[in-house]
Design a protein around this motif. Sequence first.
Motif, PDB file in Angstrom:
ATOM      1  N   ALA A  31      -1.986  -8.523   2.403  1.00 55.15           N
ATOM      2  CA  ALA A  31      -2.810  -9.723   2.171  1.00 55.15           C
ATOM      3  C   ALA A  31      -3.369  -9.778   0.767  1.00 55.15           C
ATOM      4  O   ALA A  31      -4.494 -10.274   0.540  1.00 55.15           O
ATOM      5  N   GLY A  32      -2.631  -9.265  -0.204  1.00 51.27           N
ATOM      6  CA  GLY A  32      -3.041  -9.338  -1.592  1.00 51.27           C
ATOM      7  C   GLY A  32      -4.138  -8.369  -1.977  1.00 51.27           C
ATOM      8  O   GLY A  32      -4.739  -8.533  -3.051  1.00 51.27           O
ATOM      9  N   LEU A  33      -4.421  -7.377  -1.169  1.00 48.55           N
ATOM     10  CA  LEU A  33      -5.486  -6.428  -1.484  1.00 48.55           C
ATOM     11  C   LEU A  33      -4.985  -5.315  -2.413  1.00 48.55           C
ATOM     12  O   LEU A  33      -3.790  -4.998  -2.436  1.00 48.55           O
ATOM     13  N   THR A  34      -5.891  -4.745  -3.158  1.00 48.89           N
ATOM     14  CA  THR A  34      -5.566  -3.561  -3.939  1.00 48.89           C
ATOM     15  C   THR A  34      -5.666  -2.320  -3.032  1.00 48.89           C
ATOM     16  O   THR A  34      -6.125  -2.388  -1.879  1.00 48.89           O
ATOM     17  N   GLN A  35      -5.234  -1.177  -3.573  1.00 46.69           N
ATOM     18  CA  GLN A  35      -5.315   0.049  -2.765  1.00 46.69           C
ATOM     19  C   GLN A  35      -6.767   0.402  -2.458  1.00 46.69           C
ATOM     20  O   GLN A  35      -7.084   0.817  -1.336  1.00 46.69           O
ATOM     21  N   ALA A  36      -7.685   0.218  -3.404  1.00 49.57           N
ATOM     22  CA  ALA A  36      -9.092   0.518  -3.150  1.00 49.57           C
ATOM     23  C   ALA A  36      -9.659  -0.395  -2.073  1.00 49.57           C
ATOM     24  O   ALA A  36     -10.404   0.052  -1.187  1.00 49.57           O
ATOM     25  N   GLN A  37      -9.313  -1.705  -2.119  1.00 49.23           N
ATOM     26  CA  GLN A  37      -9.779  -2.628  -1.078  1.00 49.23           C
ATOM     27  C   GLN A  37      -9.203  -2.258   0.286  1.00 49.23           C
ATOM     28  O   GLN A  37      -9.902  -2.311   1.309  1.00 49.23           O
ATOM     29  N   MET A  38      -7.890  -1.870   0.310  1.00 46.41           N
ATOM     30  CA  MET A  38      -7.255  -1.519   1.585  1.00 46.41           C
ATOM     31  C   MET A  38      -7.867  -0.243   2.163  1.00 46.41           C
ATOM     32  O   MET A  38      -8.033  -0.123   3.377  1.00 46.41           O
ATOM     33  N   ASP A  39      -8.211   0.709   1.292  1.00 39.98           N
ATOM     34  CA  ASP A  39      -8.845   1.940   1.775  1.00 39.98           C
ATOM     35  C   ASP A  39     -10.204   1.645   2.403  1.00 39.98           C
ATOM     36  O   ASP A  39     -10.555   2.219   3.456  1.00 39.98           O
ATOM     37  N   ASN A  40     -10.982   0.748   1.783  1.00 39.18           N
ATOM     38  CA  ASN A  40     -12.281   0.385   2.353  1.00 39.18           C
ATOM     39  C   ASN A  40     -12.116  -0.359   3.676  1.00 39.18           C
ATOM     40  O   ASN A  40     -12.889  -0.136   4.620  1.00 39.18           O
TER      41      ASN A  40
END
Length: 290
Positions: free
Chosen positions: A151-160
């Motif tokens: 969904a267009g997230l970065t790895q840091a956003q996906m980890d959170n």
Amino acid sequence: MHHTEHADRGEDTGAQADRSADTGSTEKVTGRHRAPERRRLPRTRALLSATPFRIGSVATVVCCLGAVAFVESRAATTAPIEPTPAGLLAERAAEAERQPASRATERAPEPPPAATPTPTAAPSTPTAEPTAARTAVARASRKPARPTPVAGLTQAQMDNAHTIVQVGVRMEIPRRGLVVAIATAMQESNLYNLASGVLPESLDQPNQGVGYDHDSVGLFQQRPSSGWGSVADLMRPAYAAEQFYSALLEIAGWQEMSVTVAAQSVQISAFPDAYAQHEQRATTVVGALV
């Protein structure tokens, strides 16, 4: 004179004859001055001179000497037999039983010398080789790798987002509640763990950026002044997610509410309709993580 001397001599001769007669009679009784053996010597010598007699005599003497020597050697070499104690008899019997095994042609192999153990850390799980079922359980319980962003997230956003979903699964929050939490974090912090510019102490905590919405911190921009928790706690994503779910569970009928209404009931935001725009993306993220 001559007649007298002859008479005396005659008397003396007669007396001597009488004494000789008396003496002879006495010697015949007592055997004094007699040597009867001398008169028998010729017969004895005759017997000894006979060849059969000599051989028999020698054989008799040899046999007697041999018997005496045998008896003496037997007495010298034969020691008195002492009684054997019962304990010694038992020990000898046990030794006799062990002897056949020691003489056996096939023996059990001797165990190899024990190897010096190498110090290692104590295993936390059994050392036996796991079965297929055990392996499957171990893989299921193993911490998964970092999720692939969607969904267009970065790895840091996906980890959170992954942390928020894991906390909800542990608290047995329904899937609808997971979507509400992800949509709320997207709206409040764009799924980044933000410190606050007005709270210098928040800058000392691990963070992914700085916000300036009063004293709001973390993924859900929760305010320490409103009683959500300490700055250090709210800056931890897992703690912040747990606080959000606990507040959501206190709202009666939240499961029948829209994502916007449910989120606003918890956050009391100045923009209550802003959460709705993140519902679709939040649903995609939850689907990738659960």
